[in-house]
Design a protein around this motif. Structure first.
Motif, short mmCIF file in Angstrom:
data_model
loop_
_atom_site.label_atom_id
_atom_site.label_comp_id
_atom_site.label_asym_id
_atom_site.label_seq_id
_atom_site.Cartn_x
_atom_site.Cartn_y
_atom_site.Cartn_z
N SER A 217 0.85 -1.20 0.00
CA SER A 217 0.00 0.00 0.00
C SER A 217 0.88 1.24 0.00
N LEU A 218 1.75 1.32 -0.97
CA LEU A 218 2.74 2.39 -1.00
C LEU A 218 2.10 3.75 -1.21
N GLN A 219 1.20 3.87 -2.18
CA GLN A 219 0.57 5.16 -2.44
C GLN A 219 -0.26 5.63 -1.25
N LEU A 220 -0.96 4.72 -0.61
CA LEU A 220 -1.79 5.08 0.54
C LEU A 220 -0.93 5.45 1.74
N ASP A 221 0.16 4.73 1.97
CA ASP A 221 1.01 5.01 3.12
C ASP A 221 1.77 6.32 2.98
N CYS A 222 1.99 6.77 1.76
CA CYS A 222 2.72 8.03 1.57
C CYS A 222 1.83 9.25 1.73
N ILE A 223 0.52 9.05 1.89
CA ILE A 223 -0.37 10.17 2.21
C ILE A 223 -0.24 10.43 3.70
N PRO A 224 0.12 11.63 4.14
CA PRO A 224 0.43 11.87 5.56
C PRO A 224 -0.68 11.47 6.51
N VAL A 225 -1.95 11.70 6.17
CA VAL A 225 -3.04 11.45 7.11
C VAL A 225 -3.30 9.97 7.28
N CYS A 226 -2.88 9.14 6.34
CA CYS A 226 -3.23 7.72 6.35
C CYS A 226 -2.24 6.87 7.13
N VAL B 235 -10.37 4.92 4.10
CA VAL B 235 -9.76 5.43 2.88
C VAL B 235 -9.40 4.25 1.99
N VAL B 236 -9.81 4.32 0.75
CA VAL B 236 -9.51 3.27 -0.22
C VAL B 236 -8.96 3.91 -1.48
N ILE B 237 -8.10 3.18 -2.17
CA ILE B 237 -7.58 3.59 -3.48
C ILE B 237 -8.14 2.61 -4.51
N VAL B 238 -8.80 3.15 -5.51
CA VAL B 238 -9.57 2.36 -6.47
C VAL B 238 -8.86 2.37 -7.81
N ASP B 239 -8.75 1.19 -8.40
CA ASP B 239 -8.24 1.05 -9.76
C ASP B 239 -9.40 1.32 -10.72
N ASN C 78 -2.84 5.83 -8.93
CA ASN C 78 -1.94 6.51 -9.86
C ASN C 78 -0.61 5.76 -9.84
N MET C 79 -0.33 5.02 -10.89
CA MET C 79 0.89 4.23 -10.96
C MET C 79 2.12 5.12 -11.02
N ALA C 80 2.03 6.25 -11.71
CA ALA C 80 3.18 7.15 -11.80
C ALA C 80 3.54 7.71 -10.43
N GLU C 81 2.54 8.05 -9.64
CA GLU C 81 2.80 8.55 -8.29
C GLU C 81 3.49 7.48 -7.44
N GLU C 82 3.02 6.25 -7.55
CA GLU C 82 3.58 5.17 -6.76
C GLU C 82 5.02 4.87 -7.18
N GLU C 83 5.29 4.92 -8.45
CA GLU C 83 6.66 4.71 -8.91
C GLU C 83 7.58 5.84 -8.45
N GLY C 84 7.03 7.06 -8.36
CA GLY C 84 7.83 8.16 -7.83
C GLY C 84 8.19 7.95 -6.37
N TYR C 85 7.24 7.43 -5.57
CA TYR C 85 7.53 7.11 -4.18
C TYR C 85 8.56 5.99 -4.09
N LEU C 86 8.50 5.03 -5.00
CA LEU C 86 9.46 3.93 -5.01
C LEU C 86 10.87 4.44 -5.29
N MET C 87 10.99 5.40 -6.20
CA MET C 87 12.30 5.99 -6.47
C MET C 87 12.84 6.74 -5.25
N HIS D 71 5.74 -1.15 -6.86
CA HIS D 71 5.87 -1.11 -5.39
C HIS D 71 6.81 -2.18 -4.86
N GLY D 72 7.92 -2.45 -5.54
CA GLY D 72 8.84 -3.48 -5.08
C GLY D 72 10.29 -3.11 -5.33
N LEU D 73 11.17 -3.53 -4.40
CA LEU D 73 12.60 -3.34 -4.54
C LEU D 73 13.31 -4.65 -4.22
N ALA D 74 14.31 -4.98 -5.01
CA ALA D 74 15.13 -6.17 -4.79
C ALA D 74 16.56 -5.73 -4.50
#
Length: 466
Positions: A10-19, A35-39, A79-88, A107-110
């Motif tokens: 839940s990378l995008q959700l966890d990066c929202i400060p209130v969540c 709070v839910v994130i919908v595809d 938003n996949m682009a937002e999530e990839e930005g958090y991953l970077m 949302h993954g790192l090796a």
């Protein structure tokens, strides 16, 4: 080769400060809405917080069903682009404690472990260091080890946290996984179900020749990479000199005091970025976004916050940003903030004269920076002397902070000096070539044809005529 895979479900959700409900009080967390994130493509729940789970909402559930279970449901688009930005951002933070980082967006790192064990000696010490770096972000994550990046990914994405270097333990954990967890096509999964293969252990029991007649080439290649028989080509993280991070707000914010909290979070990330590289920055750009029809984040306005001297501390930049925002009128409620820095300066370690003693709480440059961001750059001026004999033109006023246009690369004093020498040498060569075509009287100009903004070394021959 041992790999450690970190999955952030839940990378995008966890990066929202209130969540970030896992590290706050239970009484305060109970007041947070679901709070839910919908595809939008699948119309299904992709990420959700603890409050949504307590009200019966599950992953993969439709939006209509989730809305019927929770009366006050906050819905955000995936938003996949937002999530990839958090991953970077996470990869950038981890790059200071580990070497090879392979990106598995969104949302993954090796992380390659073998070489790092020579430094940390034990897997527990290495993982503890990784957790220490990720602790300020307050993310939910699964850690799993494997002797191929895909095997570690399979365990972590299945929700299994396994930290071990023993091959038998890793093989035992993988044997119990269902084939639905494999990252293969749905058609390949259906073919396995027709063959009666339900677990990974049953799949491993069959010979490769038998599987090749029933499964497609892409699935066979994936299984070979999963068993470390074929090396998978990975995209390794490479650090960048430019800084750009953003944070998405859960609510529309129209108050400056509330807006400073996510800004402080971005400035803290910037401080770690600068401190790790021993850089300073003279200017940051704060971009504000609002929500409009047809777009989740619409550009509203960009603010340039300047400093008279290079700074890297978050508290200094936060003071300047707060003064700058106090004079700004928001056109609409803010839903997203982006902080970017493209020009840096090498930290030369210059200090004030120790014999002068401390004069006040602020230095001259810090005081000027506060005044510029409070009053405006056009109201804080400095005197500039001019090379003119006329009294009315002997001096004039300029804005106190007038940064020259810098390149996107790091500004190093030594490299600037060498560039000035090269440019002066090139200018001298052009002047000498042009002078060869002129008469002797033209070679001795009576006064300079232009005035340099900064002193440069004189490389041409000079003769004094009495």
């Amino acid at each position: 080769m041992l790999w450690l895979y970190i999955d952030f479900p839940s990378l995008q959700l966890d990066c929202i400060p209130v969540c970030k409900t896992k590290h706050i009080g239970e009484s305060h967390a109970a007041n947070l809405p679901a709070v839910v994130i919908v595809d939008a493509k699948k119309n299904s729940i992709r990420q959700l917080n603890e409050s949504a789970i307590e009200q019966g909402i599950r992953l993969g559930m439709g939006l209509a069903m989730a809305a019927s279970l929770a009366d006050k449901l906050c819905v955000l688009p995936y938003n996949m682009a937002e999530e990839e930005g958090y991953l970077m951002t996470l990869a950038e933070q981890l790059y200071s404690v580990t070497a090879n980082i392979a990106l598995f967006p969104p949302h993954g790192l090796a992380l390659q472990v073998d070489d790092m064990l020579k430094l940390y000696h034990h897997l527990e010490h290495y993982v503890a260091t990784i957790r220490l770096v990720l602790a300020p972000f307050k993310l939910s994550a699964y850690f799993a080890c494997g002797y191929s990046p895909l095997s570690a990914q399979l365990l972590a994405c299945a929700g299994i946290s396994l930290l071990s270097t023993d091959k038998s333990n890793i093989a035992t954990a993988m044997a119990t996984l269902p084939v639905e967890c494999l990252f293969i096509s749905n058609k390949a999964k259906e073919n396995m179900q027709r063959l009666g293969i339900k677990t990974f252990a049953q799949l491993q029991a069959l010979k490769v020749a038998e599987l090749a007649t029933r499964l497609d080439a892409n699935t066979m290649e994936y299984l070979a990479q999963l068993n470390a028989k074929v090396t998978k080509s990975l995209v390794l993280y490479q650090p960048k000199n430019a800084f750009e991070h953003s944070v998405e707000l859960l609510y529309e914010v129209s108050t400056i005091d509330i807006l400073l909290h996510p800004v402080k979070q971005l400035l803290t990330v910037l401080e770690a970025f600068l401190q790790r590289r021993d850089y300073l920055c003279l200017q940051v750009e704060l971009t504000l976004f609002n929500r409009s029809e047809g777009a989740s984040h619409n550009f509203q306005q960009a603010l340039l916050i300047s400093s008279a001297a290079g700074e890297y501390l978050a508290k200094h930049w936060l003071n300047l940003v707060s003064l700058r925002l106090a004079n700004v009128k928001l056109l609409a409620p803010i839903t997203k903030i982006r902080l970017s820095v493209k020009q840096f300066q090498a930290n030369t370690g210059e200090v004030d004269d120790i014999f002068l003693g401390r004069r006040g709480q602020l230095s001259f440059a810090q005081l000027a920076s506060l005044l510029v961001n409070k009053l405006g750059n056009e109201k804080v001026l400095r005197m500039q002397l001019g090379n003119d004999h006329r009294a009315e033109l002997a001096s004039h006023y300029l804005p106190f902070i007038s940064h020259s246009v810098l390149s996107d690369e790091v500004i190093n004093p030594k490299s600037v000096k060498s560039k000035k020498l090269n440019s002066a040498q090139a200018m001298c060569n052009k002047t000498n070539k042009a002078a060869n075509k002129q008469t002797f009287s033209d070679k001795l100009p009576l006064r300079p044809s232009f005035i340099l903004s900064e002193p440069e070394p004189l490389l041409s021959n000079v003769s004094i005529v009495h």
